[in-house]
Design an enzyme around this catalytic site. Structure first.
Site, PDB file in Angstrom:
ATOM      1  CG  HIS A  76      -1.610   1.157   1.428  1.00  0.00           C
ATOM      2  ND1 HIS A  76      -1.747   1.871   2.616  1.00  0.00           N
ATOM      3  CD2 HIS A  76      -2.671   2.218   0.749  1.00  0.00           C
ATOM      4  CE1 HIS A  76      -2.373   2.717   2.817  1.00  0.00           C
ATOM      5  NE2 HIS A  76      -3.188   2.536   0.899  1.00  0.00           N
ATOM      6  CB  SER A  77       0.400   4.359  -0.091  1.00  0.00           C
ATOM      7  OG  SER A  77       0.641   5.015  -0.180  1.00  0.00           O
ATOM      8  CE1 TYR A  78       9.211   3.605   1.993  1.00  0.00           C
ATOM      9  CE2 TYR A  78       7.561   2.423   3.522  1.00  0.00           C
ATOM     10  CZ  TYR A  78       9.057   3.360   3.208  1.00  0.00           C
ATOM     11  OH  TYR A  78      10.202   2.782   3.521  1.00  0.00           O
ATOM     12  N   GLY A  80       4.855   0.189  -2.315  1.00  0.00           N
ATOM     13  CA  GLY A  80       4.943  -0.034  -3.039  1.00  0.00           C
ATOM     14  C   GLY A  80       6.811   0.059  -3.466  1.00  0.00           C
ATOM     15  CG  HIS A 226      -3.974   6.525  -0.524  1.00  0.00           C
ATOM     16  ND1 HIS A 226      -3.598   5.951  -1.667  1.00  0.00           N
ATOM     17  CD2 HIS A 226      -3.252   6.465   1.166  1.00  0.00           C
ATOM     18  CE1 HIS A 226      -2.264   5.987  -1.367  1.00  0.00           C
ATOM     19  NE2 HIS A 226      -2.118   6.217  -0.164  1.00  0.00           N
TER      20      HIS A 226
END
Length: 244
Positions: A76-78, A80, A226
């Protein structure tokens, strides 16, 4: 039965996946949601020594310690950045890589590379002013959360280690692309720091054409914000289970 490893983004912890973990367990899968060093219940380990490599090791060591094979890795998010690194370094252990509204870098980029200069400057200034080189979380309203979900995330978020922010990641796109990939695009509302990623994952020329090759890549849209593991856990679980 499949093995899932669910990796949270910045300021969060394994706690954010609670409903998804329970749902996957109910379907007969195994699901692991590690907390990265320095955040969540591991906030007591916050230190200027924490880097992107620390967090990559957190997840790689979980996969090794649990002797996991054919992992569905959801980042998720960072995170990646972490998922991309693991697909490059241990592709044989992954069955599917799921970017959940996540950073998808080019080789040599950092998490901060696609952010607006004002965002980068504010986060770095906050880290510089912090005794442990961390920067604070945003209001969860930017993730589209409200009411109880907003309050739950707000009281659990912790500052994020600052030395993960500008750390570049080198990797072989063809190696990463050998792993089948799904990008889950959370579109209601869209988070601004992911906006530059959305066209990349729809571009046949991304990674010099490697993104669309190898194990193949697809984009799925989810009509939530998000933090879909909080705002739409059932829908997210359905998409993840389909990747198994």
């Amino acid at each position: 039965m499949a093995d899932f490893v669910l990796v949270h983004g910045a300021w969060h912890g394994g706690w954010c996946w609670r409903q998804v973990v329970d749902a996957l367990h109910a379907q007969g899968h195994r699901a692991f949601a590690p907390t990265l060093t320095g955040v969540g219940e591991r906030v007591h380990l916050m230190s200027p020594a924490i880097t992107l490599e620390t967090h990559i090791a957190d997840v790689a060591n979980l996969i090794e310690a649990e002797e996991l094979q054919q992992v569905v890795l959801a980042v998720h998010s960072y995170a990646g950045m972490i998922g991309t690194a693991l697909a490059d370094r241990m592709p044989g252990r992954l069955k599917h890589l799921v970017y959940v509204d996540a950073v998808v870098p080019r080789p040599g980029e950092s998490w901060s590379s696609t952010h607006a200069s004002a965002t980068r400057e504010a986060r770095l200034a906050a880290a510089q002013a912090s005794p442990d080189f961390s920067f604070p979380p945003p209001d969860p309203a930017v993730f589209g959360l409200a009411a109880g979900d907003h309050a739950w995330v707000r009281r659990r978020q912790t500052p994020h280690p600052g030395h993960t922010y500008q750390a570049p990641l080198q990797f072989d796109p063809k190696q990463v692309a050998a792993v089948p990939r799904t990008f889950i695009d959370c579109v209601n509302p869209r988070l601004g720091t992911i906006d530059s990623i959305r066209p990349r994952v729809r571009d046949a020329n991304f990674w010099d054409g490697a993104w669309k090759g190898g194990g193949g890549a697809r984009v799925l849209e989810l009509a939530t914000g998000h933090d879909p593991m909080v705002s739409a856990p059932a829908e997210l679980t359905t998409l993840l289970a389909a990747c198994a």
